[in-house]
Scaffold this active site. Structure first.
Site, short mmCIF file in Angstrom:
data_model
loop_
_atom_site.label_atom_id
_atom_site.label_comp_id
_atom_site.label_asym_id
_atom_site.label_seq_id
_atom_site.Cartn_x
_atom_site.Cartn_y
_atom_site.Cartn_z
N ALA A 159 6.08 -32.29 21.28
CA ALA A 159 7.53 -32.13 21.36
C ALA A 159 8.04 -32.00 19.93
O ALA A 159 7.47 -32.57 19.00
CB ALA A 159 8.18 -33.33 22.05
N SER A 160 9.12 -31.26 19.75
CA SER A 160 9.63 -30.99 18.41
C SER A 160 10.37 -32.17 17.79
O SER A 160 10.41 -32.32 16.58
CB SER A 160 10.57 -29.79 18.43
OG SER A 160 9.86 -28.64 18.82
N THR A 161 11.00 -33.00 18.62
CA THR A 161 11.76 -34.13 18.09
C THR A 161 11.39 -35.41 18.81
O THR A 161 10.85 -35.39 19.92
CB THR A 161 13.29 -33.92 18.26
OG1 THR A 161 13.61 -33.96 19.65
CG2 THR A 161 13.74 -32.60 17.66
#
Length: 187
Positions: free
Chosen positions: A32-34
């Site tokens: 996941a990016s964040t």
């Protein structure tokens, strides 16, 4: 092997060359990016696909180093060296990267003779990581990311011209403004 003026001499062959794989292992990778994004849907998808070893992390696509991905690729190479057929399984190609990053990773997997499988998205299915179709689609996904970025920046500029604030929380009263300025000056 041959030296000038001497007869050909065959070198010893590595034990694993030409040997049939012993088993098959499917390693999973989720990203996941964040920190606020959930990995649940990717983890569920990988589990449904029969993946038992999953490497996951919450880190931006733009990060130069992704420790869990590096661990997955290293383990895949070790397993492959021990004659186990290995496939790296990912929910969607965008979880690995885009454009040149994805093509570079694909070359690394190909060099280790590791397969690549995507469970969803434009590249869904098993792939030869060095195949022409894969390379073209990886490049297109990089272009797609740039297109999205350009359109977002265009929208921000358009909103600014109309006097709209972009991003961040607005100041609602004098106390908040005072505190924000105080915190800013402390840096």
């Amino acid at each position: 092997m041959r030296k000038p003026g001497s007869a050909w001499a065959e070198l010893l062959r590595p034990r694993n060359v030409g040997a049939e794989p012993v088993g098959h292992d499917r390693l999973g990778y989720a990203r996941a990016s964040t920190a606020r994004q959930s990995l649940d849907s990717q983890l569920d998808s990988l589990a449904e696909a029969g993946v038992t070893r999953i490497f996951s992390e919450k880190i931006s696509t733009r990060a130069a180093q992704r420790p869990e991905l590096d661990k997955a690729v290293a383990l895949a190479g070790e397993l492959r060296a021990s004659r186990v057929r290995v496939t790296l399984v990912v929910h969607e190609h965008k979880r690995l990267g885009r454009g040149i990053e994805l093509a570079t990773l694909a070359e690394k997997l190909k060099a280790s003779d590791v397969g690549l499988e995507f469970l969803t998205g434009e590249l869904q299915g098993s792939h030869d990581p060095s195949g022409v179709v894969f390379t073209v689609l990886a490049a297109l996904s990089g272009m797609e990311r740039e297109y999205i970025r350009d359109r977002t920046l265009e929208g921000h500029e358009s909103a600014r011209k109309r006097g709209k604030t972009i991003g961040g929380a607005g100041v609602t009263d004098g106390d908040m403004l005072s505190m924000a300025l105080h915190l800013r000056d402390r840096r």
